[in-house]
Design an enzyme around this catalytic site. Structure first.
Site, PDB file in Angstrom:
ATOM      1  N   ARG A  82      50.703  39.401  32.242  1.00 54.62           N
ATOM      2  CA  ARG A  82      51.434  38.343  32.968  1.00 54.62           C
ATOM      3  C   ARG A  82      52.937  38.510  32.802  1.00 54.62           C
ATOM      4  O   ARG A  82      53.403  38.884  31.722  1.00 54.62           O
ATOM      5  CB  ARG A  82      51.013  36.979  32.414  1.00 54.62           C
ATOM      6  CG  ARG A  82      51.645  35.806  33.136  1.00 54.62           C
ATOM      7  CD  ARG A  82      51.300  34.495  32.464  1.00 54.62           C
ATOM      8  NE  ARG A  82      52.193  34.223  31.352  1.00 54.62           N
ATOM      9  CZ  ARG A  82      52.005  33.261  30.444  1.00 54.62           C
ATOM     10  NH1 ARG A  82      50.922  32.494  30.510  1.00 54.62           N
ATOM     11  NH2 ARG A  82      52.876  33.064  29.489  1.00 54.62           N
ATOM     12  N   HIS A 137      45.794  25.906  35.517  1.00 59.20           N
ATOM     13  CA  HIS A 137      44.768  26.939  35.656  1.00 59.20           C
ATOM     14  C   HIS A 137      43.926  27.052  34.395  1.00 59.20           C
ATOM     15  O   HIS A 137      44.280  26.518  33.338  1.00 59.20           O
ATOM     16  CB  HIS A 137      45.373  28.284  36.063  1.00 59.20           C
ATOM     17  CG  HIS A 137      46.454  28.774  35.149  1.00 59.20           C
ATOM     18  ND1 HIS A 137      47.753  28.333  35.213  1.00 59.20           N
ATOM     19  CD2 HIS A 137      46.430  29.681  34.144  1.00 59.20           C
ATOM     20  CE1 HIS A 137      48.474  28.941  34.294  1.00 59.20           C
ATOM     21  NE2 HIS A 137      47.697  29.772  33.624  1.00 59.20           N
TER      22      HIS A 137
HETATM   23  O1  LIG Z   1      43.381  35.236  32.057  1.00 56.20           O
HETATM   24  C1  LIG Z   1      43.572  34.558  33.071  1.00 56.20           C
HETATM   25  O2  LIG Z   1      42.907  34.654  34.088  1.00 56.20           O
HETATM   26  C2  LIG Z   1      44.683  33.561  33.061  1.00 56.20           C
HETATM   27  C3  LIG Z   1      45.412  33.590  31.797  1.00 56.20           C
HETATM   28  C4  LIG Z   1      46.546  32.634  31.775  1.00 56.20           C
HETATM   29  O3  LIG Z   1      46.391  31.493  31.486  1.00 56.20           O
HETATM   30  C5  LIG Z   1      47.852  33.136  32.147  1.00 56.20           C
HETATM   31  O4  LIG Z   1      47.998  34.319  32.436  1.00 56.20           O
HETATM   32  O5  LIG Z   1      48.785  32.332  32.196  1.00 56.20           O
HETATM   33 FE   LIG Z   2      48.228  30.453  31.764  1.00 56.81          FE
END
Ligand SMILES: O=C(O)CCC(=O)C(=O)O
Ligand SMILES: [Fe+2]
Length: 297
Positions: free
Chosen positions: A283, A268
């Protein structure tokens, strides 16, 4: 190549789950309707966990009752929640499981990566909640590593099957480790330095038996047992292939959105296109296994 045909909206097959999965792209991404993640039933949690490997990224809108405690509680129902990060402290003392990305303190993720592949057992999955969003921009994109493997030619698949990659978190996170006085811990191991680890370039997802092209420019430093030039060109080829538009689902966030991804079959990238406005994401990560390659399975 042939893709799986699926109805755009598929009710969960578990009795009582009352969930709907709206497929977003042929092989990656689904919007999940009919669940409040802060009070999901056991059937719903089972259906979500089962859907993760299939859709690879799940999106839930309107989850305004989710906060740090309930986000962690949700993670504990889906799997085992790890510390937030091997070297970056959690969002606060009460929530070491929450890794916060706050743009006002340099929290960005604008390089394609799979979370924490520089450890021996990278997370199985991640659950991300949008807390503060810029007025526009800050979308996140995920690419399907299984589709990327499947859409390589046979000879290049066979080459990839034999390769091993070295993953090193130093460039992204060495700075944080150098700043910290106390030892950091992840999964019972102390981190005094980020020691590179090796993972197979082709990873078999134990939930599905499917192969994915498990390399990412965030953390892979080089391929093992090939020349520097071979490593560079092969990785460039893999990265360009993985990130083809056909392999990607892109999400435009609203506050209250939650994304949940299978970290074994995706990479991602969070767009950094919102200037000085603030963006904060929280997260959690679910404990995973050491990646297994095709030859060991
Ligand atoms: O900020 C985001 O949209 C993704 C961030 C990211 O790489 C994660 O949360 O693992
Ligand atoms: Fe990430």
């Amino acid at each position: 190549m042939t893709l799986l045909a699926a109805a755009p909206t598929t009710p969960a097959d578990l009795d009582g789950a009352a969930l709907e999965f709206e497929r977003l792209e042929p092989t990656i991404g689904a919007r999940v309707h009919g669940v409040d993640l802060s009070s999901a039933t056991d059937d719903q949690v089972r259906a979500i966990r089962a859907a993760l490997a299939e859709y690879k990224v799940l999106f839930f809108a309107g989850q305004h009752d989710l906060h740090p405690d309930s986000q962690i509680a949700l993670g504990r129902r889906l799997g085992e929640v790890t510390e937030g990060h091997p070297v970056v402290p959690g969002v606060d003392e009460e929530h070491p499981e929450i890794y916060a990305l706050d743009s006002s303190t340099g929290g960005f993720a604008d390089v394609w990566h799979t979370d924490l592949t520089f450890v021996r057992r990278p997370p199985l999955g991640s659950v991300l909640r949008a807390v503060v969003l810029p007025p526009t921009g800050g979308d996140t994109q995920w690419a399907d590593l299984e589709l990327a493997y499947r859409s390589l030619s046979g000879p290049v698949q066979r080459l990839a099957d034999q390769l091993v990659a070295v993953h090193d978190g130093t460039r992204e996170f060495g700075y944080y480790l150098a700043q910290r006085e106390e030892r950091t811990k992840w999964e019972g191991e102390e981190y005094r330095a980020l020691v590179p680890v090796e993972h197979p370039v082709v990873r078999v997802n134990p939930d599905t038996g499917r192969k994915g092209l498990f390399v990412n420019p965030g953390f892979v430093s080089h391929l093992k047992d090939v020349s520097d030039a071979e490593s560079r060109y092969l990785l460039d080829l893999f990265y360009a292939h993985i990130t083809k538009p056909e392999h990607i689902v892109r999400h435009r966030w609203s506050v209250g959105d939650v994304a949940m991804w299978d970290n074994r079959s995706t990479v991602h990238y969070a767009n950094r296109d919102y200037g000085d406005t603030r963006r904060v994401m929280h997260r959690i990560t679910l404990r995973g296994d050491a990646p297994i390659g095709p030859t060991a399975s």
